[in-house]
Design a protein around this motif. Structure first.
Motif, short mmCIF file in Angstrom:
data_model
loop_
_atom_site.label_atom_id
_atom_site.label_comp_id
_atom_site.label_asym_id
_atom_site.label_seq_id
_atom_site.Cartn_x
_atom_site.Cartn_y
_atom_site.Cartn_z
N VAL A 1 -4.85 1.67 1.85
CA VAL A 1 -6.10 0.91 2.54
C VAL A 1 -6.30 -0.33 2.20
CG1 VAL A 1 -8.48 1.38 2.72
CG2 VAL A 1 -6.85 3.54 2.57
N PRO B 1 -10.12 7.92 10.70
CA PRO B 1 -9.04 7.80 9.51
C PRO B 1 -9.88 7.48 8.23
CG PRO B 1 -8.40 6.55 11.54
CD PRO B 1 -9.81 7.05 12.05
N GLY B 2 -10.70 6.61 8.26
CA GLY B 2 -11.48 6.46 6.97
C GLY B 2 -12.23 7.67 6.35
N LEU C 1 -8.78 8.98 4.36
CA LEU C 1 -8.42 8.30 3.53
C LEU C 1 -9.17 7.50 2.48
CD1 LEU C 1 -5.81 6.31 5.79
CD2 LEU C 1 -5.64 8.74 4.75
N GLU D 1 1.51 8.66 6.42
CA GLU D 1 1.97 7.91 5.11
C GLU D 1 1.56 8.79 4.01
OE1 GLU D 1 1.65 3.97 2.54
OE2 GLU D 1 -0.06 4.40 4.05
N GLN E 1 4.28 13.94 13.72
CA GLN E 1 3.27 14.38 13.07
C GLN E 1 4.01 15.54 12.59
OE1 GLN E 1 -0.32 13.40 11.77
NE2 GLN E 1 0.82 14.66 10.17
N VAL F 1 -1.30 6.27 -0.14
CA VAL F 1 -2.30 6.04 0.90
C VAL F 1 -2.28 4.40 0.75
CG1 VAL F 1 -4.47 5.78 1.91
CG2 VAL F 1 -3.10 8.15 1.12
N ARG G 1 -5.18 9.38 16.71
CA ARG G 1 -5.50 8.39 15.86
C ARG G 1 -5.65 8.93 14.65
NH1 ARG G 1 -10.50 4.52 15.56
NH2 ARG G 1 -9.70 3.07 13.69
N THR G 2 -6.56 10.03 14.26
CA THR G 2 -6.98 10.43 13.02
C THR G 2 -5.61 11.23 12.47
OG1 THR G 2 -9.21 10.35 13.61
CG2 THR G 2 -8.61 11.93 11.93
N SER H 1 -2.59 10.68 12.81
CA SER H 1 -1.67 9.83 12.27
C SER H 1 -1.94 9.40 11.14
CB SER H 1 -1.37 8.81 13.42
OG SER H 1 -2.18 8.01 13.86
N ALA H 2 -3.30 9.37 10.80
CA ALA H 2 -3.52 8.66 9.47
C ALA H 2 -3.07 9.36 8.25
CB ALA H 2 -4.99 8.72 9.35
#
Length: 322
Positions: free
Chosen positions: A141, A86-87, A90, A132, A173, A139, A125-126, A128-129
Motif C-alpha cells: 500500500v 480495496p482500501g 488492505l 498479492e 483469483q 500487502v 476490482r475489490t 483482485s485486491a
C-alpha cells in the motif's frame, strides 16, 4: 499473535494428536460432514487457501468460523458487498494533523485467519485486491510492503454464479485457492442433530481454541517432509497434462496447480496418519484442487458448466502407479 521463530520440534504422535483434536473440535459444531472438515484441515496444513462454494444456508460460514475459533490466531471476518473498496480490505494511509505524520491504518486482511464471506458479491476490482495477499503473503500500500502471518489462511465463501448480485471470480483469483469444496446438504440424522444443537443458541460461539500458531506451523513443517514417490509425482503430472489436452477444456491446469496438488496430497496423507502419499490421495483431491482452475469451452462461450465431471473422466483414464 504471530508465532516467534521457527516451530518447536514435535514427535509424529504429538502432531497426529494435534490434528485429531482440531478436526474433532470443528466437528463438534459442523455436523455430518467429516470429509469437508478434512478438506479444511488439508488447506490449513498445506499452507493454502480454501474456497467454500454452495447455495446459501448449508453452513459455509459456520465451518469457517469453527476453524478460526479452534485456532488461537487473530481472526477477522470481511463481509463482501458491491460497495466494498480495496482500501476497506488492505487498509489506508491517513494524515494525523496533530503530529504531522502519515500513519498506516491496517485493514482486516491483517490477520492470521481471514473469512472472506460471500467473496463473489464484491466487484472484480475489490476481489483482485486479495491476489498479492493470498499468493505472496504480503500487502503493498502506497509503495510500502507489509508481511502477513505466518500462519495466513483465507477461507472464502461464495454462492453459485447464477444467484443475483454475484460476480464470477476471475481465473487468476480462483487459481490462488488451494481447494474449492462444495459443502452440500447434511443427511437427515445430522440435520436433526443440528436442530437440537441450536436450541440454546449458536454453538460455534462457545468453541475454545485447541491449537496455537506454533502448532499450526509445526504441522505445516511436518507436511513438507511427507514422501512423494517419483511414480506418484509422475501420476500428478499425467493428471495435469490431461487437462491441457482435453478437447472440452479451453484452459488447462497451470504449473501453480501442479504445485498445489503436490502440497495438497502431502497434507491429505498426514490427515490419514501416513508419512507417504498413495495414488488414492491424488484421486481424492483431483476435483477439489483442479476443477475450479479449469475453463471449459462452453464456459468460454458464456455457459456455466462445472469442470468436475471432466476431471473425474481424466482420472478414470489414467494409469495408476503400483
Amino acid at each position: 499473535m504471530p508465532a516467534d521463530g521457527p516451530p518447536s520440534p514435535r514427535t509424529p504422535r504429538e502432531l497426529a494428536d494435534l490434528l485429531d483434536t482440531l478436526q474433532k473440535n470443528v466437528g463438534r459444531v459442523f455436523l455430518g460432514k467429516p470429509d469437508v472438515v478434512r478438506f479444511a484441515a488439508v488447506a490449513l496444513l498445506a499452507d493454502g487457501h480454501l474456497l467454500l462454494d454452495d447455495v446459501p444456508g448449508v453452513g459455509k460460514t459456520l465451518l469457517a468460523k469453527a476453524l478460526a475459533r479452534s485456532l488461537a490466531c487473530k481472526f477477522n471476518r470481511i463481509q463482501f458487498t458491491p460497495d466494498l473498496l480495496p482500501g476497506d480490505l488492505l487498509g489506508v494511509t491517513i494524515y494525523r494533523s496533530q503530529t504531522g505524520e502519515f500513519i498506516f491504518q491496517p485493514g482486516p486482511v491483517f490477520a492470521e485467519i481471514v473469512l472472506a464471506d460471500e467473496i463473489n458479491r464484491a466487484t472484480p476490482r475489490t476481489q483482485s485486491a486479495l491476489l498479492e495477499a493470498m499468493q505472496e503473503r504480503q500487502v503493498t500500500v502506497d509503495g510500502n510492503t507489509r508481511p502477513l502471518g505466518p500462519p495466513f489462511l483465507v477461507v472464502a465463501t461464495q454462492n453459485p454464479h447464477e444467484f443475483e448480485g454475484t460476480y464470477p471470480l476471475p481465473e487468476s483469483q480462483l487459481d490462488r485457492f488451494l481447494l474449492r469444496v462444495k459443502v452440500g446438504y447434511p443427511d437427515r440424522a445430522a440435520e436433526r442433530a443440528i436442530l437440537t444443537q441450536h436450541r440454546a443458541g449458536e454453538p460455534v460461539e462457545h468453541l475454545e481454541p485447541v491449537l496455537q500458531p506454533a502448532d499450526v506451523m509445526a504441522l505445516q513443517a511436518h507436511v513438507r517432509t511427507v514422501r512423494v514417490d517419483p511414480s506418484i509425482a509422475d501420476y500428478v503430472l499425467d493428471l495435469i497434462g490431461g487437462t491441457r489436452t482435453h478437447p472440452e477444456l479451453a484452459l488447462g491446469a497451470s504449473t501453480r496447480a501442479a504445485l498445489a496438488m503436490y502440497r495438497a496430497v502431502q497434507a491429505f496423507a498426514v490427515t490419514a496418519g501416513r508419512d507417504f502419499v498413495v495414488p488414492d490421495d491424488v484421486k481424492a483431491l483431483a476435483e477439489p484442487v483442479l476443477a475450479h482452475r479449469l475453463v471449459t469451452r462452453s464456459w468460454a462461450a458464456g455457459g456455466h458448466p462445472d469442470a468436475g465431471p471432466i476431471v473425474r473422466e481424466i482420472v478414470a483414464k489414467l494409469k495408476v502407479p503400483t
